[in-house]
Design an enzyme around this catalytic site. Structure first.
Site, PDB file in Angstrom:
ATOM      1  N   ASP A   1      16.378   1.025  11.750  1.00 23.07           N
ATOM      2  CA  ASP A   1      15.489   1.886  12.138  1.00 23.07           C
ATOM      3  C   ASP A   1      16.108   3.174  12.806  1.00 23.07           C
ATOM      4  OD1 ASP A   1      13.133  -0.885  13.030  1.00 23.07           O
ATOM      5  OD2 ASP A   1      13.525   0.173  10.971  1.00 23.07           O
TER       6      ASP A   1
ATOM      7  N   SER B   1       0.980  -1.049   0.153  1.00 21.79           N
ATOM      8  CA  SER B   1      -0.025   0.003  -0.156  1.00 21.79           C
ATOM      9  C   SER B   1       0.871   1.162   0.161  1.00 21.79           C
ATOM     10  CB  SER B   1      -0.893   0.048   1.265  1.00 21.79           C
ATOM     11  OG  SER B   1      -0.159   0.291   2.536  1.00 21.79           O
ATOM     12  N   ASN B   2       1.959   1.435   0.731  1.00 21.50           N
ATOM     13  CA  ASN B   2       3.028   2.340   0.759  1.00 21.50           C
ATOM     14  C   ASN B   2       3.567   2.529  -0.558  1.00 21.50           C
ATOM     15  OD1 ASN B   2       3.213   3.704   3.270  1.00 21.50           O
ATOM     16  ND2 ASN B   2       3.354   1.728   3.975  1.00 21.50           N
TER      17      ASN B   2
ATOM     18  N   ASN C   1      13.185   4.441   4.466  1.00 22.90           N
ATOM     19  CA  ASN C   1      12.452   3.517   4.854  1.00 22.90           C
ATOM     20  C   ASN C   1      11.137   4.246   5.521  1.00 22.90           C
ATOM     21  OD1 ASN C   1      11.343   0.870   5.550  1.00 22.90           O
ATOM     22  ND2 ASN C   1      12.263   1.217   7.762  1.00 22.90           N
TER      23      ASN C   1
ATOM     24  N   HIS D   1       8.697   3.633   9.042  1.00 18.76           N
ATOM     25  CA  HIS D   1       8.695   2.688   9.975  1.00 18.76           C
ATOM     26  C   HIS D   1       7.360   3.061  10.929  1.00 18.76           C
ATOM     27  CE1 HIS D   1      10.027   0.104  13.330  1.00 18.76           C
ATOM     28  NE2 HIS D   1       9.751   1.145  14.184  1.00 18.76           N
TER      29      HIS D   1
ATOM     30  N   SER E   1       7.379   7.059  10.741  1.00 23.36           N
ATOM     31  CA  SER E   1       8.632   7.937  10.686  1.00 23.36           C
ATOM     32  C   SER E   1       9.107   7.550   9.209  1.00 23.36           C
ATOM     33  CB  SER E   1       9.645   7.757  11.739  1.00 23.36           C
ATOM     34  OG  SER E   1       9.041   8.042  12.720  1.00 23.36           O
TER      35      SER E   1
HETATM   36  C1  GRF Z   1       3.119  -0.676   7.245  1.00 29.02           C
HETATM   37  O1  GRF Z   1       2.517  -0.613   8.472  1.00 29.02           O
HETATM   38  C2  GRF Z   1       4.529  -0.036   6.957  1.00 29.02           C
HETATM   39  O2  GRF Z   1       4.572   0.906   8.162  1.00 29.02           O
HETATM   40  C3  GRF Z   1       5.353  -1.317   7.430  1.00 29.02           C
HETATM   41  O3  GRF Z   1       4.748  -2.451   6.565  1.00 29.02           O
HETATM   42  C4  GRF Z   1       3.338  -2.139   6.546  1.00 29.02           C
HETATM   43  C5  GRF Z   1       2.619  -2.818   5.500  1.00 29.02           C
HETATM   44  O4  GRF Z   1       3.312  -1.955   4.530  1.00 29.02           O
HETATM   45  N1  GRF Z   1       6.677  -0.860   6.877  1.00 29.02           N
HETATM   46  P1  GRF Z   1       2.506  -2.069   3.039  1.00 29.02           P
HETATM   47  O5  GRF Z   1       0.915  -2.030   2.835  1.00 29.02           O
HETATM   48  O6  GRF Z   1       3.193  -3.333   2.342  1.00 29.02           O
HETATM   49  O7  GRF Z   1       3.151  -0.772   2.268  1.00 29.02           O
END
Ligand code: GRF
Length: 200
Positions: free
Chosen positions: A147, A15-16, A109, A111, A138
């Protein structure tokens, strides 16, 4: 103007990664050049392909605990993509100092905690157990220590009385999708002022 090339590393739903990719349009100084996962089944790979972004998979499992052997494979598609910036986005493998050193200063990254609090895993459960009134996420530069690198941005959310780790994670994730694109745009433009979002 030639765009900065951004490689994004994922392990799961991505999702990120989607938020980052969808932000790199118009006058944004960067464009995605690769989405790379350590898991062939990562849901984010299909999302990247649907957006026409080159993808690659380097499975860490055949290498057992040999991080060096895994990273010797991981580096190959990464160097082929010739990234200027690397974004770890839900990438769940710890990278060695040697690997990070090749990209230090241009590897980011996200976190899910207000670093330097709660490095490592289970950040939301730890914040709730501590009785914190605020939590968040962050974006930091990746260094050899986990981290731990310079903070490039943070988003703060309130902790509610009836929060569970899942409800808090969901609130933080909304802000991750705002923070990371904002930090990437600033970083790609050469700005160094941290991005601070107060969503309390
Ligand atoms: C998120 O909570 C992110 O903070 C951590 O991985 C989780 C899932 O991320 N690093 P994503 O949906 O795969 O981007």
């Amino acid at each position: 103007m030639s765009h900065k090339r951004v490689a994004i590393l994922i392990s799961g739903g991505g999702s990120n990664m989607v938020s980052l990719v969808d932000s790199m349009t118009g006058d944004h100084p960067a464009r995605p050049c690769l989405v790379l996962s350590n898991k062939a089944e990562a849901g984010g790979l299909d999302k990247a392909r649907a957006r026409g972004i080159p993808t690659a998979v380097v499975d860490h499992r055949p290498h057992g605990g040999d991080r060096g052997a895994f990273e010797a494979e991981l580096i190959k598609p990464l160097l082929l993509a010739e990234p200027d910036i690397i974004c770890l986005a839900g990438f769940m493998r710890v990278l060695t100092g040697d690997f990070v050193a090749q990209f230090e200063g241009r590897m980011l990254n996200i976190h899910p905690s207000l670093l330097p609090k709660y490095k490592g895993l289970n950040t939301h459960a730890r914040a709730l157990r501590a009785g914190d009134m605020q939590a968040g996420c962050s974006v930091h530069q990746v260094t050899a220590a986990l981290d731990d690198g310079p903070i490039l941005g943070q988003a703060i959310v309130p902790v509610l009385d009836d929060d569970t780790p899942d409800s808090l994670a969901a609130r933080v994730l909304v802000q991750e999708h705002v923070l990371y694109p904002a930090v990437l745009r600033s970083f790609a433009a050469g700005m160094t002022q941290p991005v601070m979002i107060d969503a309390t």
